[in-house]
Design an enzyme around this catalytic site. Structure first.
Site, PDB file in Angstrom:
ATOM      1  N   HIS A 163      -1.178   4.939  -0.002  1.00 49.53           N
ATOM      2  CA  HIS A 163      -0.017   4.854   0.667  1.00 49.53           C
ATOM      3  C   HIS A 163       0.863   6.557  -0.010  1.00 49.53           C
ATOM      4  CE1 HIS A 163       3.482   4.848   4.107  1.00 49.53           C
ATOM      5  NE2 HIS A 163       3.743   5.390   3.088  1.00 49.53           N
ATOM      6  N   GLU A 164       1.204   5.797  -0.562  1.00 56.03           N
ATOM      7  CA  GLU A 164       1.985   7.696  -1.220  1.00 56.03           C
ATOM      8  C   GLU A 164       0.585   8.352  -1.430  1.00 56.03           C
ATOM      9  OE1 GLU A 164       4.503   7.210  -1.658  1.00 56.03           O
ATOM     10  OE2 GLU A 164       4.957   5.324  -1.168  1.00 56.03           O
ATOM     11  N   HIS A 200       0.565  10.553   0.986  1.00 54.06           N
ATOM     12  CA  HIS A 200       1.822  11.765   1.529  1.00 54.06           C
ATOM     13  C   HIS A 200       0.728  13.064   0.361  1.00 54.06           C
ATOM     14  CE1 HIS A 200       4.621   9.759   3.479  1.00 54.06           C
ATOM     15  NE2 HIS A 200       4.331   8.301   2.892  1.00 54.06           N
ATOM     16  N   GLU A 242       4.397  10.275   7.736  1.00 55.89           N
ATOM     17  CA  GLU A 242       4.044   9.112   7.357  1.00 55.89           C
ATOM     18  C   GLU A 242       2.229   8.727   8.221  1.00 55.89           C
ATOM     19  OE1 GLU A 242       5.323   6.635   5.800  1.00 55.89           O
ATOM     20  OE2 GLU A 242       6.601   8.239   4.735  1.00 55.89           O
TER      21      GLU A 242
HETATM   22 ZN    ZN Z   1       5.325   6.937   3.228  1.00 56.84          ZN
END
Ligand code: ZN
Length: 498
Positions: free
Chosen positions: A264-265, A268, A294
C-alpha cells in the site's frame, strides 16, 4: 516584472517553500520513527519557528508581489504556470485569513497532540486525548469560518483533501456503496466460511523484513530513492521525487498486515516518485490529492496485491521464508487474504467492509464539525456506529476511537478520500483492461507494465490538474462508482463461490 522575471521569482520562492517543507517533513518523520520520547519540546519549538518563517515567506509582501504579477500576466502564462498561480492564490487566501499567532499555535498543538494520542492509545485512555481533540476541532471550525465563510465548514474540511469533494457527493457515493455492500455481506455470512486461522502462523519479523525487500523490488521501488522504516501506524512521506520514505510494522502472528502495508505505502511512493522532472521543487511536484493518492496505494494493495495472480507470484517466497505455511496452497492463501468479515480495525479491514469503517468516521467528523456531539460523548458515538454499520462491539478505546492517528494530526476530512480512492482504482482497472490483460501482466510479474500505464495517465502530471479533471482524463469519461461496486461483487462472488 515581465513574465520571465516573474516566473524566475516564482521558481525561487517555491524552492524556498520546498526547503521549509522538506526540513519540517524530516522532523516529523524523525518524530514518528526514531526520535526519543523526550524530544517533543525542542522539536515543538523548532517546528514553531520554521512554520512561522514559512508562513511569512508564503504570505509576505514578496510572495504577494509575485502573485499580483502572475495575475497581471495570466493570459500569457503556460497551463503549468496558470495552475501554479491558481494554487498560490487559493493558498494565499487560506493563509492570510488565519492570523499568524493562531497558525503557529496550531502547529505546536498538533505536535503535542500527536504525542498525547500515542500515549492515550497505548493506555487505551481517551480522556488523555479528549482535550486535544476538542482544541483541534475548534481550530478546524474556526479556520473554516475564517478562510471560507461562504462554505459549509465540513465541506471546507473535505475540500482540503480532495478539491471539490462535498457532503452532498459523499452522501450519494456512500449511499450507493451501502446498497451494494450490505446485501453482499449478507450473502457472505450465509456462505461456507473461509479458514484464515493459518494466517497467524508465526512469521519471524526478520523474515518479514526480507519479504518486504522482495515486495518493494517487485513493485519497482528504486532503492536509492525509497526506504522502509518501522512505526506504530504505517504511512508514507514524500519529500521530492528523489526521496520518499515508506513505513510498516511487523506482527509475527499476522504477516499479511505488514505485507499489505508495504504494498500500500509503496503505491503512494510510486506516485510521488514519478512526477515529471520539470515539476521538481515547485508546487506541482507530487500527488494532487489524498483521493488520487489512495487510488494508487489501494490499487497496488487490493487490486494487484490481493489478486489470485499476485498471491501465486509471491507464494514461493512466502513459503521459503516461513516453511510452516507450505501446508496451505496458493488458493487457500488467496482466499484467506480476502476473507470479508466485519472487524474492529480499519487498517486491517478487508476490501469489502473497509468502506463501512470510512462511513463511521465520516459520520463522526460531520457531527464533530457541526457541533452535534460533545467531545466526551465521541467514544460512545463511535461504538454505537460500529454496532450499527459493522454489527460489532468495541471493547475499548484503543481498538475504537483511538485507533487512527489522523485526527491528532488535524486530519479531519481525510477519511472519505480512502473510499473515493478505492472507487477511482476500480474504474482505472476497467480502463486499463481495455488496453491490455492486467491479470496476465501480474501473472508474469510485469508490474512495470501496469505502473507504466499509471505513470502515463496519472503520476507524471503531479498536481497539474484538479483531481476530478485528472481522473476524468484517465477514465476517458466521468467518475462512476458502479465500476467499484461491480468489481466488489465480481471479486467476492469468486472468493466465496457465491
Ligand atoms: Zn494510504
Amino acid at each position: 516584472m515581465n513574465v520571465q522575471e516573474t516566473i524566475q521569482k516564482l521558481n525561487e520562492l517555491e524552492l524556498q517553500e520546498f526547503a521549509y517543507g522538506h526540513a519540517m517533513g524530516i522532523l516529523s518523520y524523525d518524530d514518528e520513527t526514531v526520535a526519543p520520547r523526550g524530544s517533543v519540546v525542542p522539536r515543538g519549538k523548532t517546528m514553531g519557528v520554521l512554520s512561522e518563517l514559512s508562513y511569512k515567506l508564503s504570505t509576505g509582501d514578496g510572495a504577494r508581489k509575485i502573485l499580483d504579477a502572475l495575475k497581471e500576466h495570466y493570459d500569457e502564462l503556460s497551463p503549468e504556470d496558470k495552475r501554479r498561480t491558481d494554487l498560490r492564490e487559493k493558498r494565499m487566501r487560506e493563509l492570510r485569513a488565519i492570523p499568524v499567532e493562531e497558525y503557529v499555535a496550531y502547529s505546536e498543538l498538533l505536535n503535542e497532540a500527536g504525542n498525547v494520542w500515542r500515549e492515550a492509545k497505548n493506555k487505551s485512555d481517551y480522556k488523555l486525548f479528549e482535550p486535544y481533540l476538542g482544541k483541534i476541532i475548534d481550530a478546524q471550525k474556526r479556520f473554516a469560518g475564517l478562510v471560507r465563510p461562504d462554505m459549509d465548514p465540513y465541506d471546507y474540511c473535505l475540500d482540503q483533501y480532495e478539491e471539490g469533494l462535498t457532503q452532498e457527493k459523499c452522501e450519494a457515493f456512500f449511499g450507493t456503496l451501502r446498497a451494494h455492500i450490505v446485501p453482499l455481506l449478507e450473502k457472505i455470512r450465509a456462505a461456507e466460511p473461509i479458514d484464515d486461522s493459518f494466517l497467524a502462523t508465526p512469521f519471524p519479523a526478520e523474515a518479514q523484513r526480507e519479504l518486504s525487500k522482495k515486495l518493494m523490488a517487485l513493485e519497482g521501488l528504486p532503492e536509492d530513492n525509497c526506504i522502509l522504516g518501522e512505526v506504530e501506524h504505517p504511512f508514507t512521506t514524500g519529500f521530492s521525487k528523489y526521496d520518499v520514505r515508506i513505513t510498516t510494522h511487523y506482527y509475527e502472528d499476522a504477516f499479511l498486515s505488514s505485507m499489505y502495508s508495504v504494498i500500500h505505502e509503496g503505491g503512494h511512493a510510486l506516485y510521488d516518485l514519478h512526477s515529471d522532472d520539470r515539476f521538481c521543487f515547485t508546487s506541482l511536484e507530487g500527488g494532487v490529492s489524498m483521493g488520487v493518492h489512495e487510488s494508487q496505494s489501494r490499487f497496488y494493495e487490493n487490486i494487484i496485491g490481493r489478486s489470485r495472480e499476485f498471491v501465486d507470484l509471491v507464494y514461493p517466497e512466502i513459503i521459503r521464508l516461513c516453511p510452516a505455511l507450505a501446508a496451505h496452497s496458493e488458493e487457500e492463501l488467496w482466499r484467506a487474504a480476502n476473507v470479508a468479515k466485519p472487524s474492529l480495525i480499519r487498517t486491517e479491514a478487508d476490501e469489502l467492509t473497509y468502506p463501512l469503517h470510512i462511513m463511521v468516521r465520516y459520520e463522526m467528523e460531520k457531527a464533530m464539525i457541526k457541533g452535534d456531539v460533545k467531545t466526551s460523548e465521541l467514544p460512545q458515538m463511535w461504538n454505537a456506529l460500529y454496532k450499527e454499520y459493522l454489527g460489532i462491539d468495541v471493547p475499548d478505546d484503543k481498538n475504537g476511537i483511538l485507533q487512527d492517528s489522523h485526527w491528532s494530526g488535524g486530519g479531519i476530512g481525510y477519511f472519505p478520500s480512502y473510499a473515493l480512492g478505492s472507487a477511482y482504482g476500480a474504474q482505472l482497472l476497467h480502463k486499463m483492461g481495455e488496453e491490455f490483460d492486467v491479470k496476465e501482466a501480474i501473472r508474469t510479474a510485469q508490474i512495470a507494465k501496469i505502473s507504466g500505464w499509471l505513470e502515463d495517465r496519472i503520476w507524471k502530471y503531479g498536481s497539474l490538474y484538479k483531481p476530478s479533471e485528472l481522473m476524468e482524463k484517465a477514465f476517458g469519461g466521468p467518475f462512476d462508482p458502479a465500476y467499484y461496486t461491480d468489481y466488489l461483487e465480481r471479486k467476492f462472488t469468486e472468493v466465496y463461490g457465491l
